[in-house]
Scaffold this motif. Structure first.
Motif, short mmCIF file in Angstrom:
data_model
loop_
_atom_site.label_atom_id
_atom_site.label_comp_id
_atom_site.label_asym_id
_atom_site.label_seq_id
_atom_site.Cartn_x
_atom_site.Cartn_y
_atom_site.Cartn_z
N THR A 181 3.34 50.68 17.37
CA THR A 181 2.52 52.21 16.84
C THR A 181 2.46 52.90 18.20
O THR A 181 2.07 53.85 18.15
CB THR A 181 1.23 51.95 16.13
N SER A 182 2.20 52.20 19.61
CA SER A 182 1.81 52.78 20.72
C SER A 182 3.04 53.81 20.81
O SER A 182 2.37 55.35 21.69
CB SER A 182 1.78 52.31 21.79
N VAL A 197 -1.57 51.66 8.78
CA VAL A 197 -0.10 50.86 9.54
C VAL A 197 -0.52 49.81 9.52
O VAL A 197 0.14 48.72 9.45
CB VAL A 197 -0.34 51.18 11.00
N VAL A 236 6.04 49.69 12.42
CA VAL A 236 5.40 48.46 12.25
C VAL A 236 3.93 47.87 13.01
O VAL A 236 3.69 48.40 13.75
CB VAL A 236 6.52 47.44 13.43
N PRO A 237 3.89 47.31 12.23
CA PRO A 237 1.92 46.95 12.65
C PRO A 237 1.24 46.19 13.29
O PRO A 237 1.07 44.57 13.83
CB PRO A 237 0.97 45.95 11.77
N MET A 238 1.82 46.60 15.26
CA MET A 238 1.86 46.04 16.12
C MET A 238 1.17 47.34 17.25
O MET A 238 2.16 48.14 17.11
CB MET A 238 2.78 44.73 16.84
N ASN A 239 0.81 46.86 19.01
CA ASN A 239 0.69 47.95 19.58
C ASN A 239 2.19 48.45 19.79
O ASN A 239 2.07 49.17 20.55
CB ASN A 239 -0.06 47.81 20.68
N ARG A 240 2.72 47.44 21.11
CA ARG A 240 3.66 47.21 21.28
C ARG A 240 5.11 47.00 20.79
O ARG A 240 4.87 45.61 21.18
CB ARG A 240 3.86 46.86 22.45
N GLU A 288 6.83 41.43 26.47
CA GLU A 288 5.47 42.56 26.01
C GLU A 288 5.23 42.68 27.85
O GLU A 288 4.11 41.60 28.62
CB GLU A 288 4.45 42.52 25.40
N LEU A 315 6.28 51.16 26.02
CA LEU A 315 6.05 51.52 27.01
C LEU A 315 6.13 51.17 28.31
O LEU A 315 5.74 52.30 29.32
CB LEU A 315 4.40 51.20 26.92
#
Lengths: 346, 346, 346, 346
Positions: A181-182, A197, A236-240, A288, A315
């Protein structure tokens, strides 16, 4: 020391440039540019930077900034860089633009997909598409680097050897991409709220996502012909993390070894592209926090297709890491300077 | 170069030592010790290490290992280090034990809370409790360092100034701690399955958790009196991070400034302890991947209590980072060598 | 059939009332009130309701609404209900207010903690605090029910038997609460973005959270004396669920059996309060989607404290479920009508 | 009342049958069969069922069970049902098998993809493939129902109208599927640990997943020809939910309206299949906890492909919900009895 300025330093991609340059031995940040947080202490906006960054945010005036730094990163919304760039700036500093403004060579295609008028079409030709593994030599000589999109970096690097070597039929390319989601940025939008999310998954921008023409153009250069393909991103429900699963039809039957040799030909010496062992599928967590792209493929003899997979941190290799890699190339540094980031697991 | 061996290199804490030492300019890993994965390639177990670590796992024989390295990290279950340590090993190498074997000075307390017999009580006295900010000078001279627990590091550093300066009544200490799931290790247990942990939260080990006597002992030294306290850990659906919220009653009314001055007295010069600005509550994400502990406090005048908060990454400052910090001290290096890790956000 | 109107039907709590009333055999929704989405199809805002709810959103005019329904739920920000309620409305319909407007009997306390002027102090006395298990008989006769807060419901029900029976010293009450993110509402705020909440944890509102005086008042009634306590909420990366861990000192030593008997005395016949078996700690996932509160306690003989734990779904028993339970009481239905929700696991 | 027995009641799918039957007005559970937890209280294994289910687990003896119930659900690993089924059982009870044992008509295909010998090939022909929306009439008369797989239900229902009506070229079908982790079951495996799944994403079983031949067979019936396709599953960090994104080439250019009409032809009267409004992409959260499948499609005129999307809850419509729907059909009940589950959001 390279003096760097970041415009859009308070977005997630800009903040990641800050994180990476903090560990870069040859660069220092002189300007934390922001539109929303001018005069606020940077560490009050990103508190992970408390006692690490003492500076306050400044504005986003590129002309002024060009007097004070050697390189400018623009981690800004579409249209910003094109609207402010000029010859004087480019005569003084290198510009690495993380937006899409200079990625697409055909201005009409840009304007159609992005729905805005391009304000500096005269620089499109000069701008170098900053996909380091493909355009290394041109990047070294560039004044203006168009840093690739996150989805595009993952998609292109995953498919490049197959397309370049003509093993597959370019008309069959289908790219199904999944992103943390970032990638959606730090804007306070309902769709990006935790509860919307989390425990959820969806496709979006189906058949209309703006990274499509970018992928098509770059893979088209590799193929030596125009390519039209399907690209579908998912949230997708994750940050990165971005995971690409691509489906392509082989022109004729080939063995695993043949395809592996093709991947090795292009990537064996590439530090940041890891071709995984046979039957090991890339996982976003394995890259990651790092600048790696993990890629692999599987031949399905039943259907005559190759399933190609790629994973990166959106990122890092998908934005800030590649931007720093481009900076290193432009300034003649060892390409991986400041990018020896070991992926964090778990 | 310091030659390092890691026993338990395939657990999460051991793997984090690997990650940190990969970026350490003065140390190199010579031995990836494991019980479960002997002769397997390390990068096949932690695929984030693909093309970074080429070694295969070796066994966990400390005697043999002591011939080949300068420092041994034991990231092993309780009882292991105590059962194998001996004078010959300690005469050759430094040992940094991440288990609880040498943390508690009273062997009866150890045996009661851990439910196992201590196999090397003769070394308990010599072992130095490796909480760097408190025991720095002793650590420098140590042969055997007892690396503190994750919860204990966070709890002690959060409360230490208040206890040491006698501002609070030690009989009132209540510690409510929350931890990400990596603290539970990499064992394949039902309770740690994704679907059991995700979207869930619980307390566990209520009034019986083994970190309790460790906190009591260390804070007792600071207080100069025996302390009995409540410590309650909770499991939170995230990978990394410990958050401690502690409740203590002030002996008498004090101002924010007084308490702040007490924290600054102990931590102003400490690189890895960040006392946040007034009213800013620590968040685990702000320290993720780094060796920082963020602490802060809030005086509640209505109840006469101080609420103390601390946050750290359980695998870094709560385990591997602190172990490396201890190594640096033991070998006379600058304490933060290899630990200039900028927290990753988001 | 009871005709129901919901003001604030497009917030998370309001939407949960919709979900519950869809399965309620004796009630039907006649009015989906919203300020932001007037004239929009409700199922376009909550697409889980596609082909289930066909209505469009209406405004939030309580006077008009009172003509058309039997009960009004106000799931609105603080101050709204108090600013529009009047005798005519209350003469026509029952009002169940999910905000804090009528929860606190002392208007000065309300105004101090909420920082707003109370616009209808004349109804505070009449309003019944809608904690069904405690105030059942009064609720049955109420025109205006003040539905309790999510944290308060969990805190009070967890501690009530101990306080009511005088087993503990009320001056020692410390409540450490943890909540999923849906409690923060559906507003598009930076702090609630997925990437800010995920893999993160923090305390907030330390010593200042508005649920504090509500808990103090209600437990004070049970104790028969004024109570001042500590309440600290935390934000956890999950959608639903509140976990309360409370610490209280026993007046004198008591056995597990004694305390268990006290809990059974109050809750054995309560359908929605489950006192768990000895040594089983409540988990939020075990009550998710249901109207249950799971509670348990542990006596720590070392410190003389009892650690009390409670878990509920903040949107059900902590908001909408309790509101429906209140509606059932007010309208003389079987209290659990429409609330036979089996918790969803995983 | 229908008397039901569940074999494998302590797996996630079995536990979901329990949850659903608890709310079913015409069925009651008489037998909680388990291999691992015999004689243990069911609510000790699934504590969400505390005070709801009082029974203890029994064994998995189908012969014995057939004496006591009307319907048996086997939520067991592949091979179990085929190894115990016999004529006597089928003469007494209806059997709904949630494993793959009777889903595939060609026993050779089954044995090749599953790698085990089929122990009761004589019942394959009789068994009815329990995809209710397609095989409704046959299911009503069945003794033995082969409940479809989670991925297959989502894939088939998403593509069925296009295939059945001959709008697309079956040789071009590519299915990219994403699943929450409950689909991996409750076994204590390293790969399913929270820290391995959380913040991570991967493809698995690429070109070899066992749901492939099941989808091929069923879509082949619809097409009237043999189909070979690509199916790639992915693991996503969430508990529940399957999202399918499928790519197919149109035989000739068609309008949105034409395709929409085709979907409406098959699904307009289907309660559990919701064809979403134009341009609305299915999200797994919108169906969580319910028996719905949300589907939609997007025509990409540039490539001549249709992108078809489908979302369901893998434990409900993808397993237990469909099993109950099958039970309702088999016993002549209204098909949606006990399945009026409103999706839970958030």
């Amino acid at each position: 020391m390279i003096k760097a300025g970041i415009i859009g330093a308070t977005g997630y991609a800009g903040a990641e440039i800050v994180r990476l340059l903090m560990g870069h031995p040859e660069a220092e940040i002189k300007w934390y540019g922001s539109r929303s947080y001018i005069d606020q202490r940077y560490a009050d906006i990103y508190r992970n930077m408390f006692q690490i960054v003492e500076d306050v945010c400044k504005d986003d005036n590129l002309d002024k900034l060009a007097e004070e730094v050697d390189v400018i990163f623009t981690a800004t919304p579409q249209g910003f860089c094109a609207s402010v760039i000029n010859e004087e700036i480019l005569s003084k500093v290198k510009v690495i633009d993380l937006s899409a403004d200079f990625r697409i060579k055909d201005v009409k295609t840009y304007e159609k997909w992005y729905g805005i008028e391009h304000k500096s079409p005269e620089y499109i030709k000069e701008a170098v598409y900053g996909l380091c593994e493909i355009n290394r030599e041109d990047i070294k000589k560039a004044r203006l680097v168009a840093n690739p999109g996150c989805y595009t970096t993952c998609s292109i690097l995953s498919l490049y050897p197959l397309v370049k070597e003509g093993l597959i039929d370019p008309a069959t390319i289908i790219i199904d991409a999944k992103s943390g989601t970032s990638g959606a940025g730090r804007g306070a939008k309902l769709d990006n709220l935790f509860c919307e999310v989390n425990e959820n998954m969806k496709a979006y921008g189906v058949a209309t996502h703006r990274h499509t023409p970018e992928i098509e153009e770059q893979l088209g250069y590799a193929a030596g012909e125009e390519i039209v393909l399907n690209f579908t991103p998912h949230l997708v429900p994750m940050n990165r993390g971005i995971l690409v699963t691509a489906y392509v039809s082989l022109k004729e039957k080939v063995s695993y070894e043949t395809v592996k040799a093709v991947y090795d030909k292009y990537y064996e010496k590439e530090k940041f592209v890891r071709v995984l062992d046979k039957d090991v599928c890339p996982q976003t967590k394995w890259v990651e926090g790092s600048n790696y792209v993990d890629v692999n493929f599987k031949i399905d003899e039943r259907t005559g297709r190759v399933i190609v997979m790629g994973a990166l941190d959106n990122l890092v290799k998908g934005a800030a890491g590649q931007a720093v890699q481009n900076m290193n190339l432009v300034f003649g540094l060892e390409e991986s300077t400041g990018l020896d980031l070991v992926p964090m697991f778990p």
